[in-house]
Design a protein around this motif. Structure first.
Motif, PDB file in Angstrom:
ATOM      1  N   THR A 278     -17.573  13.902  24.684  1.00 15.74           N
ATOM      2  CA  THR A 278     -17.527  15.073  23.782  1.00 15.74           C
ATOM      3  C   THR A 278     -18.926  15.618  23.523  1.00 15.74           C
ATOM      4  N   TRP A 279     -19.937  14.788  23.772  1.00 11.59           N
ATOM      5  CA  TRP A 279     -21.329  15.080  23.422  1.00 11.59           C
ATOM      6  C   TRP A 279     -21.426  15.356  21.924  1.00 11.59           C
ATOM      7  N   HIS A 280     -22.654  15.516  21.414  1.00 13.25           N
ATOM      8  CA  HIS A 280     -22.794  15.517  19.961  1.00 13.25           C
ATOM      9  C   HIS A 280     -23.723  16.616  19.461  1.00 13.25           C
ATOM     10  N   GLY A 281     -23.647  17.760  20.092  1.00 12.32           N
ATOM     11  CA  GLY A 281     -24.415  18.867  19.533  1.00 12.32           C
ATOM     12  C   GLY A 281     -24.830  19.883  20.574  1.00 12.32           C
ATOM     13  N   THR A 282     -24.905  21.131  20.126  1.00  9.45           N
ATOM     14  CA  THR A 282     -25.494  22.182  20.959  1.00  9.45           C
ATOM     15  C   THR A 282     -26.985  21.885  21.023  1.00  9.45           C
TER      16      THR A 282
ATOM     17  N   LEU B 201     -30.904  22.055  21.025  1.00  7.08           N
ATOM     18  CA  LEU B 201     -32.124  22.838  20.772  1.00  7.08           C
ATOM     19  C   LEU B 201     -33.258  22.147  21.523  1.00  7.08           C
ATOM     20  N   LYS B 202     -33.287  20.807  21.363  1.00  7.95           N
ATOM     21  CA  LYS B 202     -34.311  20.006  22.049  1.00  7.95           C
ATOM     22  C   LYS B 202     -33.903  19.859  23.516  1.00  7.95           C
ATOM     23  N   LYS B 203     -34.852  19.918  24.386  1.00  4.36           N
ATOM     24  CA  LYS B 203     -34.532  19.829  25.812  1.00  4.36           C
ATOM     25  C   LYS B 203     -33.893  18.488  26.159  1.00  4.36           C
TER      26      LYS B 203
ATOM     27  N   PRO C 212     -14.503  20.067  18.441  1.00  6.12           N
ATOM     28  CA  PRO C 212     -13.437  19.558  17.571  1.00  6.12           C
ATOM     29  C   PRO C 212     -13.958  19.201  16.179  1.00  6.12           C
ATOM     30  N   ARG C 213     -15.213  18.714  16.111  1.00  2.91           N
ATOM     31  CA  ARG C 213     -15.741  18.318  14.799  1.00  2.91           C
ATOM     32  C   ARG C 213     -15.901  19.502  13.856  1.00  2.91           C
ATOM     33  N   ASN C 214     -15.938  20.711  14.427  1.00  2.00           N
ATOM     34  CA  ASN C 214     -16.090  21.887  13.565  1.00  2.00           C
ATOM     35  C   ASN C 214     -14.756  22.479  13.117  1.00  2.00           C
TER      36      ASN C 214
ATOM     37  N   ALA D 247     -31.148  17.250   6.450  1.00  2.00           N
ATOM     38  CA  ALA D 247     -30.719  16.433   7.592  1.00  2.00           C
ATOM     39  C   ALA D 247     -31.677  16.621   8.771  1.00  2.00           C
ATOM     40  N   PRO D 248     -32.806  15.905   8.739  1.00  2.00           N
ATOM     41  CA  PRO D 248     -33.744  16.042   9.865  1.00  2.00           C
ATOM     42  C   PRO D 248     -33.317  15.184  11.058  1.00  2.00           C
ATOM     43  N   THR D 249     -33.968  15.405  12.177  1.00  2.00           N
ATOM     44  CA  THR D 249     -33.662  14.593  13.361  1.00  2.00           C
ATOM     45  C   THR D 249     -34.690  13.472  13.498  1.00  2.00           C
ATOM     46  N   TRP D 250     -34.659  12.768  14.614  1.00  2.00           N
ATOM     47  CA  TRP D 250     -35.577  11.655  14.869  1.00  2.00           C
ATOM     48  C   TRP D 250     -36.756  12.147  15.697  1.00  2.00           C
ATOM     49  N   ARG D 251     -37.803  11.302  15.759  1.00  2.00           N
ATOM     50  CA  ARG D 251     -38.984  11.656  16.550  1.00  2.00           C
ATOM     51  C   ARG D 251     -39.061  10.705  17.745  1.00  2.00           C
TER      52      ARG D 251
ATOM     53  N   LEU E 198     -29.816  13.442   1.056  1.00  2.00           N
ATOM     54  CA  LEU E 198     -30.739  13.077   2.127  1.00  2.00           C
ATOM     55  C   LEU E 198     -29.968  12.337   3.212  1.00  2.00           C
ATOM     56  N   ARG E 199     -30.027  12.884   4.398  1.00  2.00           N
ATOM     57  CA  ARG E 199     -29.226  12.340   5.487  1.00  2.00           C
ATOM     58  C   ARG E 199     -30.142  12.072   6.679  1.00  2.00           C
ATOM     59  N   THR E 200     -30.432  10.793   6.944  1.00  2.00           N
ATOM     60  CA  THR E 200     -31.275  10.508   8.111  1.00  2.00           C
ATOM     61  C   THR E 200     -30.398  10.474   9.362  1.00  2.00           C
ATOM     62  N   HIS E 201     -31.022  10.625  10.491  1.00  2.00           N
ATOM     63  CA  HIS E 201     -30.320  10.623  11.780  1.00  2.00           C
ATOM     64  C   HIS E 201     -29.787   9.224  12.081  1.00  2.00           C
ATOM     65  N   TYR E 202     -28.718   9.139  12.867  1.00  2.00           N
ATOM     66  CA  TYR E 202     -28.096   7.818  13.112  1.00  2.00           C
ATOM     67  C   TYR E 202     -29.004   6.853  13.875  1.00  2.00           C
ATOM     68  N   GLN E 203     -30.048   7.365  14.507  1.00  2.00           N
ATOM     69  CA  GLN E 203     -30.945   6.454  15.240  1.00  2.00           C
ATOM     70  C   GLN E 203     -32.017   5.842  14.328  1.00  2.00           C
TER      71      GLN E 203
ATOM     72  N   TYR F  65     -35.342  20.015  13.725  1.00  2.00           N
ATOM     73  CA  TYR F  65     -34.980  20.351  15.106  1.00  2.00           C
ATOM     74  C   TYR F  65     -33.618  19.760  15.452  1.00  2.00           C
ATOM     75  N   SER F  66     -32.881  19.345  14.410  1.00  2.00           N
ATOM     76  CA  SER F  66     -31.586  18.720  14.672  1.00  2.00           C
ATOM     77  C   SER F  66     -30.555  19.779  15.023  1.00  2.00           C
ATOM     78  N   SER F  67     -29.584  19.369  15.840  1.00  2.00           N
ATOM     79  CA  SER F  67     -28.536  20.316  16.220  1.00  2.00           C
ATOM     80  C   SER F  67     -27.577  20.602  15.068  1.00  2.00           C
ATOM     81  N   VAL F  68     -27.770  19.977  13.901  1.00  2.00           N
ATOM     82  CA  VAL F  68     -26.833  20.192  12.798  1.00  2.00           C
ATOM     83  C   VAL F  68     -26.698  21.685  12.447  1.00  2.00           C
TER      84      VAL F  68
HETATM   85  N1  C2G Z   1     -26.765  14.033  12.745  1.00  2.00           N
HETATM   86  C1  C2G Z   1     -26.507  13.600  11.464  1.00  2.00           C
HETATM   87  N2  C2G Z   1     -27.519  13.538  10.555  1.00  2.00           N
HETATM   88  C2  C2G Z   1     -28.777  13.906  10.890  1.00  2.00           C
HETATM   89  C3  C2G Z   1     -29.051  14.347  12.174  1.00  2.00           C
HETATM   90  C4  C2G Z   1     -28.020  14.406  13.081  1.00  2.00           C
HETATM   91  O1  C2G Z   1     -25.353  13.271  11.157  1.00  2.00           O
HETATM   92  N3  C2G Z   1     -29.768  13.809   9.984  1.00  2.00           N
HETATM   93  C5  C2G Z   1     -25.645  14.102  13.729  1.00  2.00           C
HETATM   94  C6  C2G Z   1     -25.103  15.509  13.834  1.00  2.00           C
HETATM   95  O2  C2G Z   1     -23.744  15.447  14.142  1.00  2.00           O
HETATM   96  C7  C2G Z   1     -25.866  16.073  14.994  1.00  2.00           C
HETATM   97  C8  C2G Z   1     -25.933  14.874  15.906  1.00  2.00           C
HETATM   98  O3  C2G Z   1     -26.098  13.765  15.017  1.00  2.00           O
HETATM   99  O4  C2G Z   1     -25.223  17.165  15.567  1.00  2.00           O
HETATM  100  C9  C2G Z   1     -27.055  14.929  16.898  1.00  2.00           C
HETATM  101  O5  C2G Z   1     -28.275  14.875  16.225  1.00  2.00           O
HETATM  102  P1  C2G Z   1     -29.596  15.653  16.628  1.00  2.00           P
HETATM  103  O6  C2G Z   1     -30.490  15.589  15.440  1.00  2.00           O
HETATM  104  O7  C2G Z   1     -29.290  16.990  17.146  1.00  2.00           O
HETATM  105  O8  C2G Z   1     -30.293  14.747  17.712  1.00  2.00           O
HETATM  106  P2  C2G Z   1     -29.812  13.990  19.004  1.00  2.00           P
HETATM  107  O9  C2G Z   1     -28.987  12.807  18.648  1.00  2.00           O
HETATM  108  O10 C2G Z   1     -31.054  13.762  19.753  1.00  2.00           O
HETATM  109  O11 C2G Z   1     -28.899  14.996  19.765  1.00  2.00           O
HETATM  110  O12 C2G Z   1     -27.363  18.261  22.398  1.00  2.00           O
HETATM  111  C10 C2G Z   1     -27.673  17.646  21.195  1.00  2.00           C
HETATM  112  C11 C2G Z   1     -28.820  16.730  21.412  1.00  2.00           C
HETATM  113  O13 C2G Z   1     -28.488  15.707  22.209  1.00  2.00           O
HETATM  114  C12 C2G Z   1     -29.430  16.224  20.172  1.00  2.00           C
END
Ligand code: C2G
Length: 720
Positions: free
Chosen positions: A450-454, A456-458, A515-517, A548-552, A585-590, A627-630
């Motif tokens: 299903t992948w997990h986001g549109t 933005l990051k390459k 589907p998640r939307n 909801a930021p992304t990871w580095r 405050l919502r950190t990324h799952y990684q 830069y998160s796809s959220v």
């Molecule tokens: N997410 C979340 N909380 C955050 C960041 C992300 O729940 N603080 C979830 C969202 O569902 C988001 C997904 O994880 O859409 C993917 O997170 P990104 O921050 O976009 O990063 P990444 O996991 O690297 O995926 O095509 C998408 C890319 O692959 C990005």
């Protein structure tokens, strides 16, 4: 006569040449005094235009081409045949010089009338722009004094035998008729260098003369010679034996050099055995013949299991070597004397589960490596449950199940024995991230990614530099994605990117929306939002900011364990905003850092462990991300979005690269300081108005497929 000829063999990966040629230009040499001879067997790649471009920029370069694959040795010999310089320097097309390298080598050669001058080599995955010797792990440098241990020549060679980053007097090569072995593809440097050093009278080391040896991060499309060797182990070993044979002629009277060549052979044999290469009778016999001549001091260099493998081969017992290699491989995979659990589960799988029939109505669902009941797999599951009821058996991979889960699925832990069992028996597999490496797909299975986001990051093959923990990322991703039958895309933009970045066929991509939307379009979303707010104990009268930021990519403890930098001063936000807002405050799952926010109880809510971020979107009035796809998903709600990008310049160019121009194409302002962020929140209505047009365009481009029926469309495509 020219001072220098730089010989550059070219095989593939045209874009690497830019760094290579630009680094030569940056040496600021006088064009009349040197020449660059580029040679190769890849005429189709646009090399001629590239050469012309650099000629116009003042690089004295010419190109010699042929049409059948010949290898590096052949190319270098052809280069030597036409080179006019007093010195020659071999540079590979994917490597680049550090600034000042050639002048330093030349200066040292001139001052000392040296036959050879060596510099250091820095292996790196990064392109020239991202590379910096500051902070470079000094253990990884191939030091010139380690290669040529003693410049007084009594003890030449202690480590890597390579011709790279070595300025060589041309006459010495000509007078002694030294050529590369052009029959081998690999290890062609060894006999050349060994023969060269029979005649060398003066060898010097030049300080600060560095070469960046680029390790290629895309061995799928642009493998280096060494990477092709790893896929062709028989050829590699055979070449090594040929080279070994030839080299022995030059090192016979030099016990240390002889040992060095034998050690290289033993190292390669051992490494390949442990990696799972099964040595055949024929190769073993050849190795045996060669190893017989090795002195005992070579074997003594190795600690026990390694020595045993080599001794087994030297004595012709190659079956034992293979067996020991397999055992060591299992042990090496993970901790503990008995290896890791998954190795044993795989064995049970092979012996038992694989022999059981496939279950055509079993479906395995997984989201974010078993971290919860969420994302598109959740919404597909709920739709199926409503539509098909018990027609299917549903299996959910969740490590810590909560009671939010609907229906009565079988719940299993990620990477547990039951995960292996159901992965083998179920026909359908629905994941939102990559499947585990042990997952073995049979022809009658169906895998939906299903992948997990549109993006933005390459992604993957669009990334130039890979900063993530595992540098083998592209190769592993490629292997994993070969097993996907369908991939969900939320918009035509993603469809195009996924095809290229994942290197998959367009007909595998189902552009049905996310589907998640679906939740964001549900009729009772306000009622639901009220319930979620209550569950989280958020006061009805408070507005909600979701941060909801992304990871580095470059901040990690290990695979899947990333560091979190809280780039806001919560105290300040509390003072400025707490009358009107609460902050989620919502950190990324990684992210593995756990935050203690108890000091801000009632204002800051740590929702990092909340299973489903889509539910958090529903209750938020403003989304702040970086830069998160959220934001692609959140935009479906048409509510304001702010981009808090405190490290914009670093992230944009160095860490990833982006698909969109964040300055013009995203539906909210870029805020680089905390003050800007606070001001934007306080003036959110003005900002919304200011961004109306861009927001609308953005919505049309990225959200127009989503309409609340994505799950239905996907299920139809999959199950008819
Ligand atoms: N997410 C979340 N909380 C955050 C960041 C992300 O729940 N603080 C979830 C969202 O569902 C988001 C997904 O994880 O859409 C993917 O997170 P990104 O921050 O976009 O990063 P990444 O996991 O690297 O995926 O095509 C998408 C890319 O692959 C990005």
């Amino acid at each position: 006569m020219k001072t220098l000829s730089i010989i550059v063999p070219f095989s593939n990966g045209l874009f690497y040449l830019d760094d290579c040629f630009e680094s030569i230009l940056a040496q600021n040499l006088i064009p009349e005094e040197y020449e660059v001879i580029c040679l190769g067997d890849a005429p189709g790649e646009g090399i001629v235009a590239k050469i012309e471009k650099y000629e116009q920029q003042g690089l004295p370069v010419r190109y010699i081409q042929w049409f059948d694959k010949k290898g590096t040795g052949y190319a270098r010999n052809r280069g030597l045949g036409v080179a006019e310089g007093r010195y020659v320097y071999f540079l590979d097309c994917d490597d680049y010089l550090l600034d000042g390298t050639i002048p330093r080598l030349l200066e040292c050669a001139n001052d000392n009338d040296a036959d050879i001058v060596c510099g250091d080599i820095f292996p790196t995955y990064f392109k020239r722009e991202s590379f910096d010797t500051k902070g470079y792990d000094s253990n990884k440098i191939i030091r010139s004094d380690k290669r040529v241990a003693n410049v007084e020549l009594s003890n030449i060679f202690s480590g890597e035998v390579t011709v790279l980053n070595m300025l060589i007097k041309h006459d010495m090569i000509k007078d002694n008729d030294i050529l590369f072995n052009d029959e081998v593809l690999y290890y062609t440097d060894i006999p050349f260098v060994m023969k060269l050093f029979l005649s060398v009278k003066s060898c010097y080391l030049a300080k600060g003369a560095g070469l960046a040896k680029r390790l290629r991060n895309d061995p799928v499309h642009y493998p280096s010679v060494n990477q092709t060797a790893l896929k062709n182990v028989e050829r590699m070993i055979n070449d090594l034996l040929v080279v070994h044979n030839e080299t022995m002629q030059y090192v016979n009277n030099h016990p240390k050099r002889r040992n060095l060549v034998n050690i290289m052979l033993c190292d390669v044999i051992y490494e390949q055995c442990v990696k799972g290469w099964h040595i055949s009778h024929g190769t073993s016999a050849k190795c045996q013949k060669v190893l017989k001549t090795a002195s005992d001091s070579v074997f003594k260099k190795y600690a026990l299991p390694k020595r045993m493998i080599i001794k087994f081969i030297a004595s012709g017992h190659y079956h034992f070597a293979n067996m020991l290699g397999t055992l060591l491989r299992i042990r090496k995979k993970k901790s503990g004397m008995f290896g890791n659990k998954i190795q044993w589960y795989r064995l049970i799988d092979k012996l038992i589960f694989r022999h059981l029939p496939r279950k055509k109505n079993w479906i395995v669902f997984e989201s974010f490596f078993g971290r919860g009941y969420s994302d598109s797999p959740k919404y597909l599951y709920e739709y199926m449950l409503k539509k098909f009821g018990n027609k299917y058996k549903y299996i959910w991979v969740i490590n810590k199940p909560k009671d939010s889960i609907k229906g009565k699925p079988v719940v299993i832990a990620y990477q547990g024995l039951r995960h292996v069992y159901y992965s083998t028996r179920a026909k359908y597999h629905i994941y939102n991230v990559r499947q585990p490496g042990w997952f073995k797909k049979e022809d009658d299975m169906v895998f939906l990614e299903t992948w997990h986001g549109t993006p933005l990051k390459k992604l993957v093959f669009d990334m130039e530099d890979v900063h993530v923990v595992t540098q083998a990322y592209k190769e592993v991703f490629y292997k994993d994605s070969r097993l996907w039958d369908y991939v969900i895309s939320a918009n035509s933009f993603s469809t195009e990117v996924f095809q290229r970045a994942f290197d998959i066929d367009g007909d595998k991509i189902i552009e049905c929306g996310y589907p998640r939307n679906d939740l964001l379009y549900s009729e009772d979303k306000d009622v639901l939002a009220g319930r979620i707010k209550k569950k989280l104990d958020i006061h009805e009268g408070k507005k909600v900011i979701l941060y909801a930021p992304t990871w580095r990519d470059n901040a990690f403890y290990g695979p899947g364990k990333y560091k979190f930098n809280l780039a806001v001063d919560l105290k300040r936000l509390y003072t400025e905003l707490s009358d009107e807002y609460v902050l989620l405050l919502r950190t990324h799952y990684q992210i593995s850092d756990k935050l203690d926010l108890s000091e801000y109880d009632g204002f800051v809510y740590n929702v990092s462990d909340y299973e489903d971020v889509s539910e958090l979107y529903l209750i938020s009035d403003i989304c702040v991300t970086d830069y998160s796809s959220v934001f692609f998903d959140y935009a479906n709600l048409r509510r304001p979005i702010l981009f808090y990008v405190y490290d914009y310049d670093l992230y944009k160019d160095e860490l990833r690269g982006m698909y969109l121009d964040m300055e013009t194409e995203i539906p909210g302002p870029l805020l680089k300081s905390e003050q800007e962020l606070i001001d934007a929140i306080k003036n959110i209505d003005d900002i919304s108005e200011e961004y109306t047009e861009i927001y609308n365009e953005f919505y049309d481009r990225f959200c127009s497929v989503d309409d609340g029926n994505a799950s239905e469309r996907m299920v139809k495509a999959l199950f008819g």
